[in-house]
Enzyme design. Structure first.
Site, PDB file in Angstrom:
ATOM      1  N   HIS A 275      98.730  11.982 -15.681  1.00  0.00           N
ATOM      2  CA  HIS A 275      99.096  11.063 -14.599  1.00  0.00           C
ATOM      3  C   HIS A 275      99.658   9.729 -15.078  1.00  0.00           C
ATOM      4  O   HIS A 275     100.067   8.911 -14.270  1.00  0.00           O
ATOM      5  CB  HIS A 275      97.898  10.791 -13.689  1.00  0.00           C
ATOM      6  CG  HIS A 275      96.905   9.853 -14.288  1.00  0.00           C
ATOM      7  ND1 HIS A 275      95.954  10.273 -15.173  1.00  0.00           N
ATOM      8  CD2 HIS A 275      96.739   8.518 -14.168  1.00  0.00           C
ATOM      9  CE1 HIS A 275      95.228   9.242 -15.558  1.00  0.00           C
ATOM     10  NE2 HIS A 275      95.693   8.157 -14.978  1.00  0.00           N
TER      11      HIS A 275
HETATM   12  C1  UD1 Z   1      94.807   4.628 -11.416  1.00  0.00           C
HETATM   13  C2  UD1 Z   1      94.494   3.654 -12.533  1.00  0.00           C
HETATM   14  C3  UD1 Z   1      94.337   4.401 -13.840  1.00  0.00           C
HETATM   15  C4  UD1 Z   1      93.378   5.562 -13.714  1.00  0.00           C
HETATM   16  C5  UD1 Z   1      93.829   6.460 -12.557  1.00  0.00           C
HETATM   17  C6  UD1 Z   1      92.945   7.673 -12.377  1.00  0.00           C
HETATM   18  C7  UD1 Z   1      95.550   1.408 -12.346  1.00  0.00           C
HETATM   19  C8  UD1 Z   1      96.624   0.560 -12.865  1.00  0.00           C
HETATM   20  N1  UD1 Z   1      95.590   2.698 -12.730  1.00  0.00           N
HETATM   21  O1  UD1 Z   1      96.107   5.158 -11.677  1.00  0.00           O
HETATM   22  O2  UD1 Z   1      93.853   3.510 -14.818  1.00  0.00           O
HETATM   23  O3  UD1 Z   1      93.351   6.308 -14.907  1.00  0.00           O
HETATM   24  O4  UD1 Z   1      93.841   5.663 -11.375  1.00  0.00           O
HETATM   25  O5  UD1 Z   1      93.245   8.395 -11.256  1.00  0.00           O
HETATM   26  O6  UD1 Z   1      94.689   0.939 -11.624  1.00  0.00           O
HETATM   27  N2  UD1 Z   1      97.542   8.237  -4.562  1.00  0.00           N
HETATM   28  C9  UD1 Z   1      97.247   9.119  -3.549  1.00  0.00           C
HETATM   29  N3  UD1 Z   1      95.955   9.229  -3.155  1.00  0.00           N
HETATM   30  C10 UD1 Z   1      94.962   8.483  -3.693  1.00  0.00           C
HETATM   31  C11 UD1 Z   1      95.292   7.586  -4.722  1.00  0.00           C
HETATM   32  C12 UD1 Z   1      96.579   7.472  -5.138  1.00  0.00           C
HETATM   33  O7  UD1 Z   1      98.093   9.814  -3.041  1.00  0.00           O
HETATM   34  O8  UD1 Z   1      93.790   8.637  -3.281  1.00  0.00           O
HETATM   35  C13 UD1 Z   1      98.939   8.104  -5.008  1.00  0.00           C
HETATM   36  C14 UD1 Z   1      99.510   6.746  -4.604  1.00  0.00           C
HETATM   37  O9  UD1 Z   1     100.191   6.800  -3.434  1.00  0.00           O
HETATM   38  C15 UD1 Z   1     100.388   6.368  -5.764  1.00  0.00           C
HETATM   39  C16 UD1 Z   1      99.836   7.153  -6.926  1.00  0.00           C
HETATM   40  O10 UD1 Z   1      98.943   8.128  -6.430  1.00  0.00           O
HETATM   41  O11 UD1 Z   1     101.710   6.789  -5.557  1.00  0.00           O
HETATM   42  C17 UD1 Z   1      99.204   6.245  -7.924  1.00  0.00           C
HETATM   43  O12 UD1 Z   1      97.993   5.630  -7.462  1.00  0.00           O
HETATM   44  P1  UD1 Z   1      97.428   4.297  -8.164  1.00  0.00           P
HETATM   45  O13 UD1 Z   1      96.061   4.015  -7.730  1.00  0.00           O
HETATM   46  O14 UD1 Z   1      98.445   3.237  -8.016  1.00  0.00           O
HETATM   47  O15 UD1 Z   1      97.433   4.605  -9.704  1.00  0.00           O
HETATM   48  P2  UD1 Z   1      96.934   5.882 -10.528  1.00  0.00           P
HETATM   49  O16 UD1 Z   1      98.124   6.486 -11.161  1.00  0.00           O
HETATM   50  O17 UD1 Z   1      96.019   6.752  -9.727  1.00  0.00           O
END
Ligand code: UD1
Length: 366
Positions: free
Chosen positions: A208
Protein backbone atom coordinates in the site's frame (compact mmCIF):
# COMPACT_ATOMS: atom_id res chain seq x y z
CA UNK A 1 -6.29 11.45 44.42
CA UNK A 2 -8.47 12.31 41.45
CA UNK A 3 -8.39 9.92 38.52
CA UNK A 4 -6.07 10.79 35.70
CA UNK A 5 -7.42 10.75 32.16
CA UNK A 6 -5.30 9.43 29.32
CA UNK A 7 -6.34 10.08 25.74
CA UNK A 8 -5.35 7.10 23.58
CA UNK A 9 -5.28 8.22 19.96
CA UNK A 10 -6.52 5.57 17.57
CA UNK A 11 -6.77 6.57 13.95
CA UNK A 12 -5.83 4.08 11.31
CA UNK A 13 -5.55 0.33 10.91
CA UNK A 14 -2.01 -0.18 12.24
CA UNK A 15 -2.74 1.93 15.30
CA UNK A 16 -5.72 -0.05 16.54
CA UNK A 17 -3.39 -2.98 17.29
CA UNK A 18 -1.07 -0.71 19.25
CA UNK A 19 -3.80 0.96 21.27
CA UNK A 20 -5.68 -2.24 22.19
CA UNK A 21 -3.14 -3.82 24.60
CA UNK A 22 -2.61 -0.45 26.21
CA UNK A 23 -6.33 0.09 26.65
CA UNK A 24 -6.73 -3.34 28.27
CA UNK A 25 -3.73 -2.71 30.55
CA UNK A 26 -5.26 0.60 31.65
CA UNK A 27 -8.53 -1.14 32.55
CA UNK A 28 -6.64 -3.30 35.06
CA UNK A 29 -5.48 -0.15 36.87
CA UNK A 30 -8.14 0.43 39.46
CA UNK A 31 -8.59 3.77 41.06
CA UNK A 32 -6.21 6.11 39.33
CA UNK A 33 -6.32 5.90 35.54
CA UNK A 34 -9.11 6.25 33.00
CA UNK A 35 -8.32 5.56 29.32
CA UNK A 36 -10.28 7.67 26.83
CA UNK A 37 -10.36 6.24 23.30
CA UNK A 38 -10.15 8.96 20.67
CA UNK A 39 -10.71 7.76 17.09
CA UNK A 40 -9.77 10.40 14.54
CA UNK A 41 -11.65 8.55 11.78
CA UNK A 42 -8.61 8.49 9.44
CA UNK A 43 -9.62 4.94 8.55
CA UNK A 44 -13.37 4.45 8.40
CA UNK A 45 -14.29 1.45 6.21
CA UNK A 46 -15.64 -1.45 8.26
CA UNK A 47 -12.74 -3.69 7.20
CA UNK A 48 -10.13 -1.02 8.04
CA UNK A 49 -11.59 0.15 11.34
CA UNK A 50 -14.67 -1.31 13.09
CA UNK A 51 -13.55 -4.87 12.33
CA UNK A 52 -10.42 -4.17 14.36
CA UNK A 53 -12.30 -2.68 17.29
CA UNK A 54 -14.49 -5.78 17.42
CA UNK A 55 -11.56 -8.21 17.11
CA UNK A 56 -9.36 -6.51 19.64
CA UNK A 57 -12.10 -6.24 22.26
CA UNK A 58 -12.17 -2.45 22.11
CA UNK A 59 -15.43 -0.68 22.96
CA UNK A 60 -16.78 2.04 20.68
CA UNK A 61 -14.44 5.00 20.95
CA UNK A 62 -15.37 7.77 23.41
CA UNK A 63 -15.30 10.10 20.42
CA UNK A 64 -14.91 9.73 16.66
CA UNK A 65 -13.62 12.89 15.00
CA UNK A 66 -14.67 11.46 11.59
CA UNK A 67 -11.95 13.11 9.56
CA UNK A 68 -11.79 10.53 6.76
CA UNK A 69 -9.61 10.73 3.66
CA UNK A 70 -8.00 13.74 2.03
CA UNK A 71 -4.64 15.16 1.10
CA UNK A 72 -2.00 15.12 3.84
CA UNK A 73 -2.68 18.73 4.71
CA UNK A 74 -6.44 18.20 4.73
CA UNK A 75 -6.17 15.11 6.90
CA UNK A 76 -3.61 16.61 9.29
CA UNK A 77 -5.36 19.97 9.51
CA UNK A 78 -8.78 18.37 9.93
CA UNK A 79 -7.58 16.20 12.80
CA UNK A 80 -5.88 19.16 14.46
CA UNK A 81 -8.96 21.38 14.37
CA UNK A 82 -11.32 18.66 15.60
CA UNK A 83 -8.97 17.30 18.26
CA UNK A 84 -8.16 20.75 19.65
CA UNK A 85 -11.89 21.35 20.09
CA UNK A 86 -12.31 17.98 21.81
CA UNK A 87 -9.34 18.64 24.12
CA UNK A 88 -10.70 22.00 25.17
CA UNK A 89 -14.01 20.40 26.18
CA UNK A 90 -12.42 17.24 27.62
CA UNK A 91 -8.91 18.11 28.80
CA UNK A 92 -6.83 15.01 29.55
CA UNK A 93 -3.92 14.68 31.96
CA UNK A 94 -1.86 12.98 29.25
CA UNK A 95 -2.10 12.42 25.52
CA UNK A 96 -0.73 9.10 24.28
CA UNK A 97 -0.05 8.70 20.57
CA UNK A 98 1.18 5.55 18.84
CA UNK A 99 2.87 4.73 15.56
CA UNK A 100 3.47 7.12 12.69
CA UNK A 101 0.29 7.94 10.82
CA UNK A 102 -0.92 11.46 10.01
CA UNK A 103 -3.22 11.49 13.04
CA UNK A 104 -0.27 10.68 15.33
CA UNK A 105 1.53 13.85 14.32
CA UNK A 106 -1.64 15.97 14.20
CA UNK A 107 -2.71 15.07 17.75
CA UNK A 108 0.85 15.52 19.01
CA UNK A 109 0.95 19.08 17.69
CA UNK A 110 -2.40 19.86 19.30
CA UNK A 111 -1.36 18.37 22.64
CA UNK A 112 1.85 20.35 22.89
CA UNK A 113 0.26 23.64 21.74
CA UNK A 114 -2.19 23.17 24.62
CA UNK A 115 0.72 22.40 26.96
CA UNK A 116 -0.52 18.89 27.59
CA UNK A 117 1.98 16.16 28.49
CA UNK A 118 2.55 13.90 25.46
CA UNK A 119 3.86 10.34 25.26
CA UNK A 120 4.73 8.48 22.05
CA UNK A 121 4.61 4.71 21.91
CA UNK A 122 6.86 3.23 19.19
CA UNK A 123 9.17 6.25 19.31
CA UNK A 124 12.59 6.48 17.68
CA UNK A 125 12.03 4.43 14.54
CA UNK A 126 13.73 5.98 11.50
CA UNK A 127 13.89 4.89 7.87
CA UNK A 128 16.01 7.96 7.02
CA UNK A 129 13.83 8.34 3.95
CA UNK A 130 12.16 11.72 4.21
CA UNK A 131 10.05 11.11 1.12
CA UNK A 132 7.91 8.80 3.31
CA UNK A 133 5.08 10.69 5.01
CA UNK A 134 5.45 8.40 8.03
CA UNK A 135 9.08 9.49 8.52
CA UNK A 136 8.01 13.13 8.77
CA UNK A 137 5.29 12.14 11.23
CA UNK A 138 7.84 10.24 13.34
CA UNK A 139 10.39 13.09 13.36
CA UNK A 140 7.85 15.75 14.33
CA UNK A 141 6.18 13.63 16.99
CA UNK A 142 9.45 12.59 18.64
CA UNK A 143 10.82 16.15 18.58
CA UNK A 144 7.97 17.40 20.79
CA UNK A 145 6.92 14.40 22.92
CA UNK A 146 7.74 14.46 26.63
CA UNK A 147 8.04 10.70 26.99
CA UNK A 148 9.40 8.44 24.27
CA UNK A 149 8.64 4.74 24.63
CA UNK A 150 10.86 2.75 22.27
CA UNK A 151 10.72 -0.82 20.96
CA UNK A 152 14.44 -1.50 20.44
CA UNK A 153 17.98 -0.25 20.98
CA UNK A 154 18.29 1.27 17.49
CA UNK A 155 15.36 3.53 18.35
CA UNK A 156 17.09 4.72 21.54
CA UNK A 157 20.25 5.42 19.52
CA UNK A 158 18.31 7.43 16.92
CA UNK A 159 16.68 9.60 19.57
CA UNK A 160 19.94 10.25 21.42
CA UNK A 161 21.61 11.19 18.12
CA UNK A 162 18.81 13.73 17.58
CA UNK A 163 19.53 15.26 20.96
CA UNK A 164 16.63 13.85 22.96
CA UNK A 165 17.44 13.90 26.66
CA UNK A 166 18.15 10.32 27.81
CA UNK A 167 15.72 10.59 30.75
CA UNK A 168 12.83 11.01 28.29
CA UNK A 169 13.64 7.75 26.50
CA UNK A 170 12.22 4.54 27.99
CA UNK A 171 12.67 1.19 26.27
CA UNK A 172 9.43 -0.73 26.68
CA UNK A 173 9.54 -3.27 23.81
CA UNK A 174 7.25 -3.94 20.90
CA UNK A 175 3.55 -3.35 21.51
CA UNK A 176 2.53 -5.25 18.34
CA UNK A 177 3.67 -8.45 20.01
CA UNK A 178 1.35 -7.71 22.94
CA UNK A 179 -1.55 -7.61 20.47
CA UNK A 180 -0.56 -10.96 19.04
CA UNK A 181 -0.25 -12.57 22.45
CA UNK A 182 -3.49 -10.97 23.63
CA UNK A 183 -5.33 -12.48 20.67
CA UNK A 184 -3.30 -15.67 20.24
CA UNK A 185 -6.02 -18.07 21.43
CA UNK A 186 -8.55 -16.55 19.02
CA UNK A 187 -6.02 -16.46 16.18
CA UNK A 188 -5.22 -20.14 16.67
CA UNK A 189 -8.92 -21.03 16.92
CA UNK A 190 -9.80 -19.85 13.41
CA UNK A 191 -8.71 -21.49 10.19
CA UNK A 192 -8.83 -18.87 7.47
CA UNK A 193 -6.45 -20.78 5.16
CA UNK A 194 -8.86 -23.74 5.37
CA UNK A 195 -11.87 -21.49 4.70
CA UNK A 196 -10.13 -20.14 1.61
CA UNK A 197 -9.39 -23.69 0.48
CA UNK A 198 -5.63 -23.17 0.60
CA UNK A 199 -4.40 -26.74 0.60
CA UNK A 200 -0.63 -26.38 0.36
CA UNK A 201 1.84 -23.65 1.14
CA UNK A 202 1.14 -20.05 0.19
CA UNK A 203 2.60 -16.58 0.47
CA UNK A 204 0.69 -13.64 1.93
CA UNK A 205 0.95 -10.31 0.08
CA UNK A 206 0.15 -6.74 1.15
CA UNK A 207 1.15 -3.53 -0.64
CA UNK A 208 0.00 0.00 0.00
CA UNK A 209 2.99 2.39 0.15
CA UNK A 210 2.66 5.31 -2.27
CA UNK A 211 6.13 4.45 -3.70
CA UNK A 212 4.86 1.01 -4.76
CA UNK A 213 1.27 1.64 -5.71
CA UNK A 214 0.77 5.27 -6.75
CA UNK A 215 3.02 5.08 -9.80
CA UNK A 216 1.73 3.15 -12.78
CA UNK A 217 5.10 1.74 -13.93
CA UNK A 218 6.00 0.55 -10.42
CA UNK A 219 2.63 -1.08 -9.82
CA UNK A 220 2.59 -2.67 -13.28
CA UNK A 221 6.03 -4.20 -12.63
CA UNK A 222 4.93 -5.57 -9.27
CA UNK A 223 1.71 -6.91 -10.75
CA UNK A 224 3.63 -8.79 -13.45
CA UNK A 225 6.06 -10.18 -10.86
CA UNK A 226 3.31 -11.38 -8.55
CA UNK A 227 1.51 -13.07 -11.43
CA UNK A 228 4.76 -14.84 -12.43
CA UNK A 229 5.49 -15.94 -8.85
CA UNK A 230 1.92 -17.19 -8.42
CA UNK A 231 2.66 -19.89 -10.99
CA UNK A 232 5.13 -21.41 -8.50
CA UNK A 233 3.48 -20.60 -5.19
CA UNK A 234 -0.08 -19.63 -4.38
CA UNK A 235 -0.27 -15.99 -3.33
CA UNK A 236 -3.01 -14.49 -1.17
CA UNK A 237 -3.12 -10.74 -1.69
CA UNK A 238 -5.10 -8.70 0.86
CA UNK A 239 -5.74 -5.55 -1.12
CA UNK A 240 -5.68 -2.20 0.74
CA UNK A 241 -8.29 0.33 -0.49
CA UNK A 242 -5.56 2.64 -1.81
CA UNK A 243 -4.10 -0.24 -3.85
CA UNK A 244 -7.50 -1.43 -5.07
CA UNK A 245 -8.22 2.08 -6.36
CA UNK A 246 -4.86 2.31 -8.17
CA UNK A 247 -5.12 -1.18 -9.73
CA UNK A 248 -8.45 -0.16 -11.20
CA UNK A 249 -7.28 3.29 -12.27
CA UNK A 250 -4.21 1.84 -14.04
CA UNK A 251 -6.25 -0.97 -15.64
CA UNK A 252 -4.26 -3.69 -13.87
CA UNK A 253 -7.10 -5.21 -11.88
CA UNK A 254 -8.38 -7.63 -14.55
CA UNK A 255 -5.00 -9.27 -15.24
CA UNK A 256 -4.55 -9.81 -11.54
CA UNK A 257 -8.00 -11.26 -11.06
CA UNK A 258 -7.40 -13.63 -13.98
CA UNK A 259 -4.23 -15.23 -12.54
CA UNK A 260 -5.25 -18.62 -11.14
CA UNK A 261 -2.52 -18.77 -8.45
CA UNK A 262 -3.27 -15.31 -7.14
CA UNK A 263 -6.13 -14.94 -4.65
CA UNK A 264 -7.30 -11.38 -4.19
CA UNK A 265 -9.08 -10.79 -0.90
CA UNK A 266 -10.48 -7.73 0.87
CA UNK A 267 -8.64 -6.43 3.93
CA UNK A 268 -9.74 -8.48 6.95
CA UNK A 269 -9.85 -8.01 10.70
CA UNK A 270 -6.83 -8.66 12.89
CA UNK A 271 -7.62 -12.18 14.08
CA UNK A 272 -8.49 -13.55 10.65
CA UNK A 273 -5.54 -11.84 9.00
CA UNK A 274 -3.11 -13.18 11.59
CA UNK A 275 -4.57 -16.66 11.05
CA UNK A 276 -3.42 -16.29 7.44
CA UNK A 277 -0.02 -14.83 8.34
CA UNK A 278 0.92 -17.44 10.94
CA UNK A 279 0.44 -20.30 8.48
CA UNK A 280 2.05 -18.54 5.51
CA UNK A 281 5.26 -19.93 4.03
CA UNK A 282 6.42 -16.34 3.40
CA UNK A 283 5.20 -12.74 3.19
CA UNK A 284 5.69 -10.15 0.46
CA UNK A 285 4.89 -6.73 1.87
CA UNK A 286 5.69 -3.06 2.31
CA UNK A 287 3.93 -2.79 5.68
CA UNK A 288 5.78 -1.94 8.88
CA UNK A 289 3.73 -4.17 11.16
CA UNK A 290 4.06 -7.30 9.04
CA UNK A 291 7.86 -7.01 9.15
CA UNK A 292 7.55 -7.27 12.94
CA UNK A 293 4.89 -9.96 13.09
CA UNK A 294 6.85 -12.22 10.72
CA UNK A 295 10.02 -11.71 12.74
CA UNK A 296 8.12 -12.79 15.85
CA UNK A 297 6.76 -15.84 14.04
CA UNK A 298 10.04 -16.55 12.17
CA UNK A 299 8.37 -16.42 8.76
CA UNK A 300 10.48 -15.23 5.80
CA UNK A 301 9.48 -11.63 5.02
CA UNK A 302 10.33 -10.11 1.64
CA UNK A 303 9.94 -6.37 2.11
CA UNK A 304 9.54 -4.38 -1.11
CA UNK A 305 11.18 -1.21 0.12
CA UNK A 306 14.62 0.42 -0.07
CA UNK A 307 14.72 1.22 3.63
CA UNK A 308 13.12 0.09 6.85
CA UNK A 309 12.53 1.97 10.08
CA UNK A 310 12.61 -1.45 11.76
CA UNK A 311 16.20 -2.58 11.03
CA UNK A 312 16.16 -5.08 13.88
CA UNK A 313 13.77 -7.23 11.82
CA UNK A 314 16.59 -7.56 9.28
CA UNK A 315 19.60 -7.79 11.63
CA UNK A 316 17.93 -10.26 14.02
CA UNK A 317 14.66 -11.35 12.45
CA UNK A 318 13.52 -13.07 9.28
CA UNK A 319 13.08 -9.92 7.18
CA UNK A 320 15.01 -8.77 4.13
CA UNK A 321 14.69 -5.64 1.97
CA UNK A 322 14.11 -6.74 -1.61
CA UNK A 323 14.18 -4.84 -4.87
CA UNK A 324 11.51 -5.89 -7.39
CA UNK A 325 14.22 -7.41 -9.64
CA UNK A 326 15.28 -9.73 -6.77
CA UNK A 327 11.80 -10.85 -5.79
CA UNK A 328 11.49 -14.03 -7.84
CA UNK A 329 14.92 -15.29 -6.74
CA UNK A 330 14.11 -14.52 -3.11
CA UNK A 331 10.91 -16.55 -3.34
CA UNK A 332 12.94 -19.44 -4.83
CA UNK A 333 15.28 -19.22 -1.85
CA UNK A 334 12.35 -19.54 0.52
CA UNK A 335 10.76 -22.40 -1.41
CA UNK A 336 14.14 -24.16 -1.57
CA UNK A 337 14.46 -23.95 2.22
CA UNK A 338 17.47 -21.66 2.06
CA UNK A 339 16.09 -18.63 3.99
CA UNK A 340 17.99 -18.09 7.25
CA UNK A 341 16.05 -18.35 10.50
CA UNK A 342 15.81 -15.28 12.69
CA UNK A 343 15.44 -14.76 16.41
CA UNK A 344 13.05 -12.73 18.52
CA UNK A 345 14.45 -9.37 19.60
CA UNK A 346 14.66 -8.58 23.33
CA UNK A 347 11.44 -7.23 24.94
CA UNK A 348 9.26 -8.48 22.11
CA UNK A 349 7.49 -10.57 24.71
CA UNK A 350 3.87 -9.50 25.12
CA UNK A 351 4.55 -7.36 28.23
CA UNK A 352 5.16 -3.98 26.66
CA UNK A 353 1.85 -2.49 27.84
CA UNK A 354 2.70 -3.50 31.43
CA UNK A 355 6.02 -1.67 31.14
CA UNK A 356 4.26 1.41 29.78
CA UNK A 357 1.85 1.42 32.73
CA UNK A 358 4.71 0.91 35.19
CA UNK A 359 6.49 3.91 33.68
CA UNK A 360 3.34 6.04 33.85
CA UNK A 361 2.82 5.10 37.50
CA UNK A 362 6.34 6.35 38.18
CA UNK A 363 5.89 9.54 36.20
CA UNK A 364 2.47 10.26 37.73
CA UNK A 365 3.74 9.21 41.18
CA UNK A 366 0.99 6.70 41.95
C1 UD1 B 1 -2.08 4.98 6.39
C2 UD1 B 1 -0.81 5.46 7.06
C3 UD1 B 1 0.27 4.40 6.94
C4 UD1 B 1 -0.23 3.04 7.38
C5 UD1 B 1 -1.50 2.70 6.60
C6 UD1 B 1 -2.05 1.33 6.95
C7 UD1 B 1 -0.37 7.90 6.95
C8 UD1 B 1 0.45 8.93 6.29
N1 UD1 B 1 -0.28 6.67 6.42
O1 UD1 B 1 -1.81 4.92 4.99
O2 UD1 B 1 1.36 4.77 7.74
O3 UD1 B 1 0.75 2.06 7.13
O4 UD1 B 1 -2.46 3.71 6.88
O5 UD1 B 1 -3.27 1.08 6.38
O6 UD1 B 1 -1.05 8.19 7.91
N2 UD1 B 1 -9.24 4.49 2.38
C9 UD1 B 1 -10.45 3.85 2.30
N3 UD1 B 1 -11.00 3.37 3.45
C10 UD1 B 1 -10.42 3.54 4.66
C11 UD1 B 1 -9.18 4.21 4.71
C12 UD1 B 1 -8.61 4.68 3.57
O7 UD1 B 1 -11.01 3.67 1.24
O8 UD1 B 1 -10.98 3.08 5.67
C13 UD1 B 1 -8.62 5.01 1.15
C14 UD1 B 1 -8.64 6.54 1.14
O9 UD1 B 1 -9.71 7.04 0.47
C15 UD1 B 1 -7.34 6.91 0.49
C16 UD1 B 1 -6.45 5.71 0.71
O10 UD1 B 1 -7.25 4.63 1.16
O11 UD1 B 1 -7.49 7.07 -0.90
C17 UD1 B 1 -5.35 6.04 1.66
O12 UD1 B 1 -5.79 6.26 3.01
P1 UD1 B 1 -4.86 7.07 4.05
O13 UD1 B 1 -5.37 6.92 5.41
O14 UD1 B 1 -4.65 8.43 3.51
O15 UD1 B 1 -3.44 6.40 3.95
P2 UD1 B 1 -2.99 4.87 3.93
O16 UD1 B 1 -2.39 4.61 2.61
O17 UD1 B 1 -4.07 3.95 4.43
Amino acid sequence: MSRKHFHLIAAARPNFMKVAPLYHAFLKESGWATPVLVHTGQHYDYSMSAAFFADLGLPDPNVNLEIGSGSHAEQTGGVMIAYERYCRDNPPDWVIVVGDVNSTMACSLVAKKLNLPLAHLEAGLRSRDRTMPEEINRLVTDAIADLLWTPSEDADDNLRAEGVAPERIVRVGNIMIDSYELMRAKIEAVDVPGELGLAGSYGIVTLHRPSNVDNRAALAELTALLIAISRKATLVFAVHPRTAARLKEFGLDREMAAAPGLRLIEPMGYVRFMSLVRRARFAITDSGGIQEETTYLDIPCLTLRDTTERPITVSQGSNRLIKPAQLAAAVDEVLGGRWAHGKRPALWDGHTADRVIANLRQVCRV
